[in-house]
Scaffold this active site. Structure first.
Site, short mmCIF file in Angstrom:
data_model
loop_
_atom_site.label_atom_id
_atom_site.label_comp_id
_atom_site.label_asym_id
_atom_site.label_seq_id
_atom_site.Cartn_x
_atom_site.Cartn_y
_atom_site.Cartn_z
N LYS A 16 -29.02 14.76 -24.42
CA LYS A 16 -29.45 13.36 -24.39
C LYS A 16 -28.98 12.62 -25.66
O LYS A 16 -28.44 11.53 -25.58
CB LYS A 16 -30.99 13.27 -24.29
CG LYS A 16 -31.57 13.98 -23.08
CD LYS A 16 -33.10 13.82 -23.01
CE LYS A 16 -33.87 14.50 -24.14
NZ LYS A 16 -33.75 15.98 -24.16
N ARG A 91 -41.87 10.59 -21.18
CA ARG A 91 -41.92 12.03 -20.98
C ARG A 91 -43.15 12.44 -20.20
O ARG A 91 -43.37 13.64 -20.00
CB ARG A 91 -42.01 12.71 -22.34
CG ARG A 91 -40.72 13.30 -22.82
CD ARG A 91 -40.98 13.67 -24.25
NE ARG A 91 -40.24 14.75 -24.75
CZ ARG A 91 -39.14 14.62 -25.50
NH1 ARG A 91 -38.60 13.46 -25.70
NH2 ARG A 91 -38.58 15.67 -26.01
N ARG A 125 -27.66 24.34 -32.96
CA ARG A 125 -27.55 22.91 -33.35
C ARG A 125 -27.66 22.73 -34.86
O ARG A 125 -28.46 23.37 -35.52
CB ARG A 125 -28.64 22.10 -32.65
CG ARG A 125 -28.64 20.64 -33.13
CD ARG A 125 -29.41 19.72 -32.22
NE ARG A 125 -30.79 20.13 -32.03
CZ ARG A 125 -31.61 19.53 -31.18
NH1 ARG A 125 -31.18 18.53 -30.43
NH2 ARG A 125 -32.85 19.95 -31.05
N ARG A 158 -32.99 21.76 -37.27
CA ARG A 158 -34.30 21.18 -36.94
C ARG A 158 -35.36 22.27 -36.91
O ARG A 158 -35.14 23.33 -36.34
CB ARG A 158 -34.24 20.46 -35.58
CG ARG A 158 -34.12 18.95 -35.74
CD ARG A 158 -33.84 18.27 -34.44
NE ARG A 158 -34.87 18.47 -33.43
CZ ARG A 158 -34.87 17.87 -32.24
NH1 ARG A 158 -33.90 17.03 -31.94
NH2 ARG A 158 -35.82 18.11 -31.37
N ARG A 169 -41.39 23.98 -26.17
CA ARG A 169 -40.86 22.67 -25.76
C ARG A 169 -40.42 22.71 -24.31
O ARG A 169 -40.60 21.75 -23.56
CB ARG A 169 -39.70 22.27 -26.67
CG ARG A 169 -40.17 21.85 -28.06
CD ARG A 169 -39.06 21.90 -29.09
NE ARG A 169 -37.94 21.04 -28.76
CZ ARG A 169 -36.70 21.21 -29.23
NH1 ARG A 169 -36.43 22.21 -30.06
NH2 ARG A 169 -35.76 20.38 -28.90
P1 AP5 Z 1 -28.57 17.29 -28.20
O1 AP5 Z 1 -27.66 16.20 -27.75
O2 AP5 Z 1 -29.11 17.24 -29.57
O3 AP5 Z 1 -29.72 17.53 -27.11
P2 AP5 Z 1 -31.00 16.66 -26.74
O4 AP5 Z 1 -31.07 16.56 -25.27
O5 AP5 Z 1 -31.01 15.39 -27.51
O6 AP5 Z 1 -32.11 17.67 -27.21
P3 AP5 Z 1 -33.39 17.46 -28.14
O7 AP5 Z 1 -33.75 18.81 -28.67
O8 AP5 Z 1 -33.19 16.37 -29.13
O9 AP5 Z 1 -34.42 17.01 -27.09
P4 AP5 Z 1 -35.94 17.08 -27.19
O10 AP5 Z 1 -36.29 16.26 -26.03
O11 AP5 Z 1 -36.51 18.42 -27.21
O12 AP5 Z 1 -36.25 16.52 -28.67
P5 AP5 Z 1 -36.69 15.08 -29.19
O13 AP5 Z 1 -36.10 14.88 -30.50
O14 AP5 Z 1 -36.48 14.07 -28.13
O15 AP5 Z 1 -27.74 18.66 -27.99
C1 AP5 Z 1 -28.28 19.91 -28.36
C2 AP5 Z 1 -27.17 20.82 -28.89
O16 AP5 Z 1 -26.23 21.11 -27.86
C3 AP5 Z 1 -26.35 20.22 -30.04
O17 AP5 Z 1 -25.99 21.24 -30.91
C4 AP5 Z 1 -25.10 19.66 -29.34
O18 AP5 Z 1 -23.97 19.65 -30.19
C5 AP5 Z 1 -24.93 20.63 -28.19
N1 AP5 Z 1 -24.42 19.98 -26.98
C6 AP5 Z 1 -24.92 18.85 -26.42
N2 AP5 Z 1 -24.24 18.55 -25.31
C7 AP5 Z 1 -23.30 19.51 -25.18
C8 AP5 Z 1 -22.28 19.76 -24.20
N3 AP5 Z 1 -22.11 18.94 -23.14
N4 AP5 Z 1 -21.51 20.84 -24.34
C9 AP5 Z 1 -21.68 21.67 -25.39
N5 AP5 Z 1 -22.62 21.50 -26.35
C10 AP5 Z 1 -23.42 20.43 -26.22
O19 AP5 Z 1 -38.27 15.29 -29.35
C11 AP5 Z 1 -38.78 16.11 -30.37
C12 AP5 Z 1 -40.30 16.14 -30.32
O20 AP5 Z 1 -40.82 14.81 -30.53
C13 AP5 Z 1 -40.94 16.60 -29.00
O21 AP5 Z 1 -41.01 18.00 -28.94
C14 AP5 Z 1 -42.31 15.92 -29.09
O22 AP5 Z 1 -43.16 16.63 -29.95
C15 AP5 Z 1 -41.99 14.59 -29.73
N6 AP5 Z 1 -41.67 13.54 -28.76
C16 AP5 Z 1 -40.48 12.87 -28.62
N7 AP5 Z 1 -40.55 11.98 -27.62
C17 AP5 Z 1 -41.80 12.06 -27.10
C18 AP5 Z 1 -42.48 11.41 -26.04
N8 AP5 Z 1 -41.87 10.47 -25.28
N9 AP5 Z 1 -43.79 11.75 -25.79
C19 AP5 Z 1 -44.41 12.68 -26.53
N10 AP5 Z 1 -43.82 13.36 -27.54
C20 AP5 Z 1 -42.52 13.06 -27.82
MG MG Z 2 -32.24 14.59 -29.04
#
Ligand code: AP5
Ligand code: MG
Ligand code: ZN
Length: 216
Positions: A16, A91, A125, A158, A169
């Site tokens: 994402k 979410r 990552r 992270r 998660r």
């Molecule tokens: P990356 O692009 O970083 O993946 P992502 O989908 O953004 O994953 P996140 O871990 O950021 O998602 P998340 O939803 O768990 O965390 P968030 O920060 O939103 O890619 C991941 C890796 O893969 C990287 O190394 C990249 O290089 C590689 N990669 C990507 N695409 C690739 C491809 N096509 N091919 C090869 N490699 C690839 O949330 C964190 C925390 O915040 C949550 O756990 C929660 O506690 C809180 N939170 C956030 N939003 C909410 C909400 N709406 N409600 C409640 N709590 C929330």
């Molecule tokens: Mg992300």
């Protein structure tokens, strides 16, 4: 340019953030990542940061009221009047219902990736402390280890990317977020994209599919 109001669904590690940043860079559409907003608040030790620190560390979801309030405020800024990508919000069904009251939406893009690939992606990552650029030790290594290609900042791991936290998660995702796929399908807004190929392929698929959801 066409306007687009999108939400990005998909499990942790689906790409994402990676695809959002490509769209921001190439099409100029702002990314709003609730995860990034929470991490910034934690780093700055704000009242919000202190409230959510333990929740992120455990891999659980932040309560709906808190999350909805920060998104509602952010969506009132002028830069996102026409277009935005909400990366990681909504979410839960409650968040989706709230969003529907304060913004219209063109599409909900769901990036599908299997759990075993997610573990590989997240444990490899690396993120830039300074500009937020996203790397991977195998699929997208920086030119110099530990250093951001774009700004020279240091890369970090992270704290929620350890295997045990990733599992928590993933469970939160399957229990609370996956039902949104049906929610948006019912409303005719769902675009499902295979998130498992390389990022350039995923981006190109997004570009070729999104047009049919946008207003002419
Ligand atoms: P990356 O692009 O970083 O993946 P992502 O989908 O953004 O994953 P996140 O871990 O950021 O998602 P998340 O939803 O768990 O965390 P968030 O920060 O939103 O890619 C991941 C890796 O893969 C990287 O190394 C990249 O290089 C590689 N990669 C990507 N695409 C690739 C491809 N096509 N091919 C090869 N490699 C690839 O949330 C964190 C925390 O915040 C949550 O756990 C929660 O506690 C809180 N939170 C956030 N939003 C909410 C909400 N709406 N409600 C409640 N709590 C929330
Ligand atoms: Mg992300
Ligand atoms: Zn950087």
């Amino acid at each position: 340019m066409q306007t687009m109001k999108l939400i990005f669904l998909g499990p942790p590690g689906a790409g994402k953030g990676t695809i959002s940043k490509m769209i921001t860079e190439r099409l100029g559409i702002p990314q709003i990542s609730t995860g990034d907003m929470f991490r910034a608040a934690i780093k700055e030790k704000t009242a919000l940061g202190l409230k959510v620190q333990a929740i992120l560390a455990a891999g659980a979801l932040v309560p709906d009221e808190l999350t909805i309030a920060i998104v509602k405020e952010r969506l009132s800024w002028p830069d996102v009047r026409q277009s935005y990508i909400l990366d990681g919000f909504p979410r839960t069904i409650a968040q989706a219902d709230a969003l529907a009251e304060f913004s219209e939406l063109d599409a909900a893009v769901d990036f599908e990736v299997k759990d075993d690939l997610i573990l590989f992606r997240l444990t490899g990552r690396r993120v830039c402390t300074s500009c937020g650029a996203i790397y991977h030790r195998v699929t997208k290594p920086p030119k110099v280890e530990g250093i951001c290609d774009l700004c020279g900042g240091n890369l970090y791991i992270r704290s929620d990317d350890q295997e045990e936290t990733v599992k928590a998660r993933l469970k939160a995702y399957h229990d609370e977020t996956e039902p949104l796929i049906g929610y948006y399908q019912k409303r005719g807004l769902l675009l499902t994209i295979d998130g498992s190929p390389d990022a350039e392929t995923v981006y190109n698929t997004f570009i070729s599919e999104i047009g049919r959801f946008l207003k002419k």
